[in-house]
Design an enzyme around this catalytic site. Structure first.
Site, PDB file in Angstrom:
ATOM      1  N   ARG A  14       0.841  -1.200   0.000  1.00 22.93           N
ATOM      2  CA  ARG A  14       0.000   0.000   0.000  1.00 22.93           C
ATOM      3  C   ARG A  14       0.884   1.262   0.000  1.00 22.93           C
ATOM      4  O   ARG A  14       0.979   1.966  -0.990  1.00 22.93           O
ATOM      5  CB  ARG A  14      -0.952  -0.018   1.216  1.00 22.93           C
ATOM      6  CG  ARG A  14      -2.131   0.938   1.084  1.00 22.93           C
ATOM      7  CD  ARG A  14      -1.801   2.371   1.355  1.00 22.93           C
ATOM      8  NE  ARG A  14      -1.236   2.590   2.688  1.00 22.93           N
ATOM      9  CZ  ARG A  14      -0.693   3.722   3.081  1.00 22.93           C
ATOM     10  NH1 ARG A  14      -0.614   4.747   2.251  1.00 22.93           N
ATOM     11  NH2 ARG A  14      -0.177   3.839   4.281  1.00 22.93           N
ATOM     12  N   ASP A  15       1.578   1.521   1.096  1.00 19.47           N
ATOM     13  CA  ASP A  15       2.339   2.767   1.230  1.00 19.47           C
ATOM     14  C   ASP A  15       3.454   2.831   0.185  1.00 19.47           C
ATOM     15  O   ASP A  15       3.712   3.873  -0.425  1.00 19.47           O
ATOM     16  CB  ASP A  15       2.930   2.842   2.646  1.00 19.47           C
ATOM     17  CG  ASP A  15       3.267   4.263   3.072  1.00 19.47           C
ATOM     18  OD1 ASP A  15       3.563   5.090   2.201  1.00 19.47           O
ATOM     19  OD2 ASP A  15       3.260   4.533   4.275  1.00 19.47           O
ATOM     20  N   CYS A 241      10.374   9.305  -1.400  1.00 20.73           N
ATOM     21  CA  CYS A 241       9.638  10.523  -1.076  1.00 20.73           C
ATOM     22  C   CYS A 241       9.809  11.478  -2.235  1.00 20.73           C
ATOM     23  O   CYS A 241      10.924  11.777  -2.634  1.00 20.73           O
ATOM     24  CB  CYS A 241      10.186  11.144   0.204  1.00 20.73           C
ATOM     25  SG  CYS A 241       9.522  12.783   0.537  1.00 20.73           S
ATOM     26  N   ASN A 250       9.483   4.288   3.641  1.00 23.18           N
ATOM     27  CA  ASN A 250       9.170   3.739   4.957  1.00 23.18           C
ATOM     28  C   ASN A 250      10.405   3.087   5.568  1.00 23.18           C
ATOM     29  O   ASN A 250      11.390   2.802   4.884  1.00 23.18           O
ATOM     30  CB  ASN A 250       8.085   2.669   4.821  1.00 23.18           C
ATOM     31  CG  ASN A 250       6.735   3.260   4.490  1.00 23.18           C
ATOM     32  OD1 ASN A 250       5.960   3.610   5.373  1.00 23.18           O
ATOM     33  ND2 ASN A 250       6.455   3.396   3.204  1.00 23.18           N
TER      34      ASN A 250
END
Ligand code: ZN
Length: 307
Positions: A14-15, A241, A250
């Site tokens: 997901r992330d 990012c 993460n």
């Protein structure tokens, strides 16, 4: 299987994928999630029920959840950005949903196009949906930008704690706290989680850190020191990012598992199979950036997993 000392919640599908430009084919997502489960990950956030017009990566969310729930010993988690997403998740067999609620008003409006008040109201509607029999999932309120915000800058600890209180009062089963943008430091982590524990008690669940400025593992350790027993992380630090080129996203699952196991804290994860899962991921996303120290250096000579 005995319970792990620390539950690692893998959020890469997901992330990680949310922040990856390349679309991972549905079959590859299923293969990767199966490999993660085979390595011993017992909780996996597999998708987001976001509007596919906003994020095409999750246009196959239903199919991915349908596959993941067939895997043994895995709690399947889905992110839902709003009530509509929760209604979609309710039609699947996902065990838990997580609704992000930002502690920064500016981030809330830009991320989910709702004020903090409006997003707390969404949480109440989701709790009501389940109360009325329209869903069976567990409900997590995920407090994001709890340690700072790229738009607003500083986020006051008092604002975070008030939000913890509101999330619990709205009827969430659990509350997690996230450093969405990689601003947190270990001192701040200790303070926020210790104070949040006094408000939420056992409902205070996972910590979610980003490694944007290299403090991901230090922040995980700080959270563990004040009693956190569930940590989010992403294989290969997938995601990155957009505002910090080359930065890891993460906390890296492989490195986190290594830190915990070498400290004698059981995760239930098998290193060889974890690295197999990483190869499945690398094959599925050619050209993406993969991070991780353990994957490069290997395990130390004579290394033993926690018994
Ligand atoms: Zn994140």
């Amino acid at each position: 299987m005995s319970d792990p000392d620390i539950l690692i919640s893998e959020v890469g599908p997901r992330d990680g994928l949310q922040n990856t430009k390349i679309f991972m084919p549905t079959e590859a997502k299923k293969r990767w999630i199966s490999a993660l489960a085979a390595a011993g990950l017992r909780e996996i956030e597999v998708c987001s029920f976001v509007n596919p017009k906003l994020i095409a990566q999750f246009s196959d969310a239903d199919e991915v959840v349908a596959h993941a729930v067939t895997l043994p010993n895995v709690a399947v988690v889905a992110l839902v950005p709003n009530f509509k997403g929760a209604e979609r998740a309710a039609k699947t067999a996902a065990r838990k949903i997580s609704l992000p609620i930002s502690a920064s008003e500016a981030h809330s409006v830009s991320n989910v196009r709702k004020t903090i008040d409006e997003q707390v109201a969404e949480l109440s509607r989701i709790v009501e949906l389940r109360r009325a029999g329209g869903a069976t999932f567990e409900i997590n309120g995920g407090i994001s930008t709890a340690f700072g915000c790229t738009i607003q800058g500083e986020v006051k600890q008092a604002d975070v704690l008030r939000l913890v209180e509101r999330v619990v009062a709205a009827g969430a089963d659990s509350v997690s706290i996230a450093d969405t943008v990689g601003y947190a430091n270990p001192k701040q982590v200790r303070e926020v989680f210790a104070a949040a524990r006094r408000i939420a008690g056992a409902k205070l669940d996972a910590a979610h850190f980003h490694n944007t400025r290299g403090l991901g593992l230090a922040n995980c350790l700080a959270a563990i020191e004040v009693g956190v027993r569930s940590l989010d992380s992403s294989m290969a630090g997938l995601g990155g990012c957009p505002y910090a080129p080359g930065a890891s996203g993460n906390v890296i699952t492989e490195d986190l598992v290594f830190m915990l196991e070498s400290m004698g804290l059981k995760t239930g994860i098998d290193f060889a199979k974890l690295l197999d899962a990483r190869r499945v991921l690398e094959d599925a996303l050619p050209g993406a950036e993969f991070h991780g120290h353990l994957a490069k250096a290997g395990l130390p000579k004579g290394f033993k997993e926690a018994a």
